[in-house]
Design an enzyme around this catalytic site. Structure first.
Site, PDB file in Angstrom:
ATOM      1  N   ASP A 150       0.852  -1.206   0.000  1.00 52.84           N
ATOM      2  CA  ASP A 150       0.000   0.000   0.000  1.00 52.84           C
ATOM      3  C   ASP A 150       0.883   1.249   0.000  1.00 52.84           C
ATOM      4  O   ASP A 150       2.100   1.165   0.148  1.00 52.84           O
ATOM      5  CB  ASP A 150      -0.958  -0.004   1.200  1.00 52.84           C
ATOM      6  CG  ASP A 150      -0.221   0.061   2.538  1.00 52.84           C
ATOM      7  OD1 ASP A 150       0.778  -0.662   2.693  1.00 52.84           O
ATOM      8  OD2 ASP A 150      -0.628   0.836   3.421  1.00 52.84           O
ATOM      9  N   HIS A 159       1.724  -9.003  -3.593  1.00 46.91           N
ATOM     10  CA  HIS A 159       0.662  -8.024  -3.324  1.00 46.91           C
ATOM     11  C   HIS A 159       1.346  -6.668  -3.176  1.00 46.91           C
ATOM     12  O   HIS A 159       1.793  -6.287  -2.091  1.00 46.91           O
ATOM     13  CB  HIS A 159      -0.092  -8.413  -2.045  1.00 46.91           C
ATOM     14  CG  HIS A 159      -1.214  -7.482  -1.711  1.00 46.91           C
ATOM     15  ND1 HIS A 159      -2.502  -7.674  -2.165  1.00 46.91           N
ATOM     16  CD2 HIS A 159      -1.242  -6.349  -0.981  1.00 46.91           C
ATOM     17  CE1 HIS A 159      -3.277  -6.698  -1.721  1.00 46.91           C
ATOM     18  NE2 HIS A 159      -2.532  -5.875  -1.002  1.00 46.91           N
ATOM     19  N   ASP A 217       1.504 -17.556  -4.024  1.00 49.45           N
ATOM     20  CA  ASP A 217       2.069 -16.512  -4.886  1.00 49.45           C
ATOM     21  C   ASP A 217       0.976 -15.949  -5.779  1.00 49.45           C
ATOM     22  O   ASP A 217       0.909 -16.244  -6.973  1.00 49.45           O
ATOM     23  CB  ASP A 217       3.225 -17.089  -5.731  1.00 49.45           C
ATOM     24  CG  ASP A 217       3.844 -16.011  -6.618  1.00 49.45           C
ATOM     25  OD1 ASP A 217       3.684 -14.811  -6.292  1.00 49.45           O
ATOM     26  OD2 ASP A 217       4.482 -16.365  -7.632  1.00 49.45           O
ATOM     27  N   GLU A 230       2.459 -10.183   0.496  1.00 47.94           N
ATOM     28  CA  GLU A 230       2.729  -8.754   0.390  1.00 47.94           C
ATOM     29  C   GLU A 230       4.235  -8.554   0.619  1.00 47.94           C
ATOM     30  O   GLU A 230       4.958  -9.509   0.930  1.00 47.94           O
ATOM     31  CB  GLU A 230       1.902  -7.973   1.434  1.00 47.94           C
ATOM     32  CG  GLU A 230       1.928  -6.474   1.184  1.00 47.94           C
ATOM     33  CD  GLU A 230       0.875  -5.676   1.949  1.00 47.94           C
ATOM     34  OE1 GLU A 230      -0.042  -6.283   2.526  1.00 47.94           O
ATOM     35  OE2 GLU A 230       0.994  -4.439   1.957  1.00 47.94           O
TER      36      GLU A 230
HETATM   37  O1  9MR Z   1       3.016  -6.527   9.362  1.00 50.49           O
HETATM   38  C1  9MR Z   1       1.749  -6.286   9.953  1.00 50.49           C
HETATM   39  C2  9MR Z   1       1.321  -7.539  10.666  1.00 50.49           C
HETATM   40  O2  9MR Z   1       2.170  -7.801  11.766  1.00 50.49           O
HETATM   41  C3  9MR Z   1      -0.117  -7.405  11.135  1.00 50.49           C
HETATM   42  O3  9MR Z   1      -0.559  -8.644  11.656  1.00 50.49           O
HETATM   43  C4  9MR Z   1      -1.008  -6.987   9.963  1.00 50.49           C
HETATM   44  C5  9MR Z   1      -2.463  -6.779  10.365  1.00 50.49           C
HETATM   45  O4  9MR Z   1      -2.602  -5.725  11.243  1.00 50.49           O
HETATM   46  O5  9MR Z   1      -0.531  -5.762   9.419  1.00 50.49           O
HETATM   47  C6  9MR Z   1       0.761  -5.881   8.880  1.00 50.49           C
HETATM   48  O6  9MR Z   1       1.155  -4.651   8.391  1.00 50.49           O
HETATM   49  C7  9MR Z   1       0.491  -4.155   7.241  1.00 50.49           C
HETATM   50  C8  9MR Z   1       0.069  -2.727   7.576  1.00 50.49           C
HETATM   51  O7  9MR Z   1      -0.932  -2.768   8.556  1.00 50.49           O
HETATM   52  C9  9MR Z   1      -0.401  -1.963   6.355  1.00 50.49           C
HETATM   53  N1  9MR Z   1       0.563  -2.008   5.291  1.00 50.49           N
HETATM   54  C10 9MR Z   1       0.892  -3.370   4.919  1.00 50.49           C
HETATM   55  C11 9MR Z   1       1.500  -4.101   6.096  1.00 50.49           C
HETATM   56  C12 9MR Z   1       2.003  -5.476   5.685  1.00 50.49           C
HETATM   57  O8  9MR Z   1       0.988  -6.350   5.361  1.00 50.49           O
END
Ligand code: 9MR
Length: 694
Positions: free
Chosen positions: A183, A505, A548, A557
């Site tokens: 994102d 992602h 994947d 991601e």
């Molecule tokens: O890395 C984060 C993970 O530990 C959490 O479980 C998850 C859900 O809250 O969020 C991950 O971080 C994401 C962030 O909230 C938004 N940008 C993408 C991040 C990676 O997926």
């Protein structure tokens, strides 16, 4: 048998053979990049009755090594029965494959010095591709060039962040920084651990990073490239501090995640939201660390050391006044508009952030006032992750232990660090995959690959402390895990290995119309919780819960806090295993011969890159064997100003005249690319700077 009949059988057999070959490549799991001549070398064979293995040339014509497979063992995380392949004693450099009778041939890999240098550089370059507020130009980004997006010079203060000095809808400027992940939002908590890790890589291995070239816009500016890259984010972080009170906004974000579009197409309003205690303390820690690191560069960046320290101290003071301000998105949305629905990075316990900030501020200032507020040695130490950061402070204390003075019990520092590293070091010997990863079932979560990388980073601290090679070798096992010795068969870094992720992602990679994803990015990795609800995961087992597919944000991601420990791990092992402790100056040659003697004919080499053009000069290069050569000149913005060569050249020495008449005085770059054809991506790229003085 008649020829036509034989043909028919072959036609029927071919797809079967091909399928079997692929299955075999999946069944022998090996680091798909390679091994150091003097380093440990392991692989695993899955589901085989064979007791022997061979290491051969890629075409299997020469057998270099043969050995007995280990005993069959079940890896509980994948449910697979595997046998260990140990070829550590094979030290001869070359490109090889592993053959297990009845199972087939593994993916190819190298044994050679500097085997992870390209990975080490690409993992940092991955951050360049995450830069907000700038165009990525051909010169640095190649086919992944893109327009600028998210200038962030007009960002709205959200109602949750409103103060008297900055009421709701105040417009501030908060440019630069790295996109967090797939994102486009920018989150301080996650920037904290990521930026720390990049700066720590430099702080711990300065001689290596001073010479690691990344071909980024700042290359050649007399700062190490890795620090230039970190500065892109540090300069953004500084704008996230409210100058009126020292508090730091939790994140800069749109109200909702954008669609799968390019940065310049995501034009929704961006906000800074509520200040939080963890964001402010993470900020304080990184700024304190940055202050001592950039001290060395006070000539290049006068005043920056003090700017960072002042920012850190102001943040620390704010956090002491607001020691318990959590960022809870549900609470925020109940009280304010508009609702914010992007990543939360919500963390409810702040003692680890206090300990980390106290440690960094102490190391930088040597003032024990920070230690009396929060003792960095209190509590226990685990492998770091974005909500658990006190161990980062322990790393800094360990590294600087000789200069801490009596305020810190360095015996306690050392034993805390070793307790953590010892809990990881012996794991590979008991693991069917011979990796540290999986020491706990809980290692397999969202971003599990970063846990593997951070375990490696923890072990490397103990290696530096003790010189005991078993810590270094254990760390290397987890790098092997990330690069192929895992239960999925993938090398988890885009653009590397025989089977890298192709559908991460990642909005840019999805929207750019280019088949290959942006390179150098570490996929999140196996995560049995599968919060994305996608179908098609490889398996239901913890270590096979990977998909994947762009759908899978919970396993595929990418994120800055996952790439950063990969940067550290790959860079540290390169620095430690390379014969010189530094990158090799010679770029890996993949096809064709690396052109030598590339440079300006007059006054070359010239340390300042200053050349009197009157008005023309010659650029010379040599070609080892026939290949396509492109030679172009660019201005500092990456605009092409001249194409000097764009054709096949046979072996020989060349001189090309470059007429600079008509160009204004200033900095220019000339770049040589060589490869089998212009379209296939160059096997060799070299860029040099010149200053034209008219
Ligand atoms: O890395 C984060 C993970 O530990 C959490 O479980 C998850 C859900 O809250 O969020 C991950 O971080 C994401 C962030 O909230 C938004 N940008 C993408 C991040 C990676 O997926």
């Amino acid at each position: 048998m008649s020829i036509p009949k034989l043909k028919k059988i072959l036609v029927i057999l071919m797809p079967v053979l091909f399928a079997e070959m692929l299955a075999a490549q999946e069944a022998i799991r090996v680091n798909q990049i390679g091994f150091y001549p003097k380093g440990p070398k392991f692989a695993v064979a899955v589901g085989t009755t064979s007791n022997v293995f061979y290491v051969t040339s890629v075409n299997q014509a020469d057998t270099l090594f043969s050995g007995a497979l280990g005993a069959a063992q079940v890896w509980p995380h994948s449910g697979e029965t595997v046998k260990l392949i140990n070829f550590t004693t094979l030290q001869k450099t070359g490109e090889y494959t592993i053959v297990v009778p009845g199972l087939g041939q593994s993916r190819r890999f190298f044994i050679k010095d500097y085997v992870h240098q390209d990975l080490s550089a690409a993992a940092i370059k991955g951050f360049y591709f995450q830069r907000a507020s700038t165009a990525l130009i051909d010169l640095y980004a190649g086919k992944w060039k893109r327009s600028a997006g998210h200038l962030d010079n007009q960002v709205w203060v959200h109602a949750s962040a409103a103060t008297t000095a900055r009421p709701e809808n105040t417009i501030i400027s908060s440019s630069k920084g790295w996109y967090d992940a797939g994102d486009y939002n920018k989150y301080i908590v996650n920037s904290g651990i990521s930026t720390y890790t990049m700066l720590a890589a430099y702080e711990h291995y300065p001689n290596y990073y001073k010479e690691l070239k990344l071909n980024i816009p700042e290359s050649g500016n007399n700062l190490p490239d890795i620090l230039d890259e970190a500065l892109w984010n540090i300069n953004w972080m500084l704008t996230m501090q409210d100058p009126n009170d020292g508090g730091v906004y939790h994140k800069l974000t749109t109200a909702n995640f954008s669609g799968m579009v390019m940065p310049n197409q995501d034009t929704a309003r961006r906000y800074v939201v509520q200040k939080s205690t963890p964001a402010t303390l993470d900020f304080a820690a990184v700024m304190a660390q940055a202050s001592r690191i950039f001290k060395e560069f006070s000539t290049q960046m006068p005043g920056f050391e003090q700017t960072c320290l002042t920012a850190a101290l102001n943040a620390w003071r704010w956090a002491r006044k607001n020691p318990n301000l959590r960022y809870s998105q549900s609470a925020l949305n109940a009280a304010f508009n508009p609702d914010i629905n992007t990543g939360e990075y919500g963390d409810g316990s702040f003692s680890d952030e206090f300990r980390w900030a106290a440690a960094e501020l102490f190391v930088t200032t040597k003032s024990d006032s920070f230690l009396s507020v929060s003792n960095p040695l209190a509590g226990s130490f685990g492998v770091p992750a974005w909500p658990n950061v006190n161990t980062l402070g322990l790393y800094s204390l360990t590294f600087h232990r000789a200069k801490l003075g009596p305020a810190v019990d360095t015996t306690a520092v050392v034993s805390a660090l070793l307790r953590l590293a010892n809990s990881l070091k012996t794991v590979p010997t008991a693991s069917a995959y011979h990796v540290v990863m999986g020491v706990s079932n809980g290692d397999f979560v969202w971003g599990s690959n970063a846990i593997a990388a951070n375990q490696g980073m923890a072990l490397l601290q103990a290696y530096r402390l003790t010189g005991d090679a078993s810590y270094l070798e254990a760390a290397l096992q987890n790098l092997d895990y990330l690069l192929g010795r895992n239960a999925t068969g993938y090398c988890f870094v885009t653009g590397f290995g025989g089977k890298p992720p192709l559908h991460i992602h990642h909005r840019q990679s999805e929207a750019d119309g280019i088949a290959d994803p942006v390179p150098g990015l570490l996929a999140g990795g196996p995560n049995p919780n599968r919060e994305d609800g996608c179908t098609g995961y490889l398996g239901t087992e913890r270590a096979r819960s990977y998909l994947d597919n762009v759908c899978s944000y919970a396993s595929n991601e990418i994120a800055i806090n996952w790439n950063a420990p990969l940067v550290y791990l790959a860079g540290a092992v390169e620095a430690l295993y390379s014969p010189t402790g530094k990158p090799t100056g010679v770029k890996e040659e993949r096809n064709g011969t690396v052109p030598e003697g590339f440079g300006l004919l007059q006054n070359y080499p010239n340390p300042y890159g200053r050349l009197p053009f009157k008005p023309a000069t010659n650029i010379q290069f040599s070609v080892g064997n026939e290949q396509w050569i492109g030679l172009k000149v660019f201005d500092v913005l990456g605009n092409e100003v001249a194409t000097l060569v764009d054709e096949k050249k046979s072996a020989g020495n060349y001189r090309v005249r470059f007429d600079a008449t008509g160009l204004t005085s200033g900095v220019y770059f000339y770049q040589l690319k060589a490869g089998s054809s212009p379209g296939t991506g160059p096997a060799f790229i070299a860029t040099k700077k010149m200053v034209i003085v008219q």
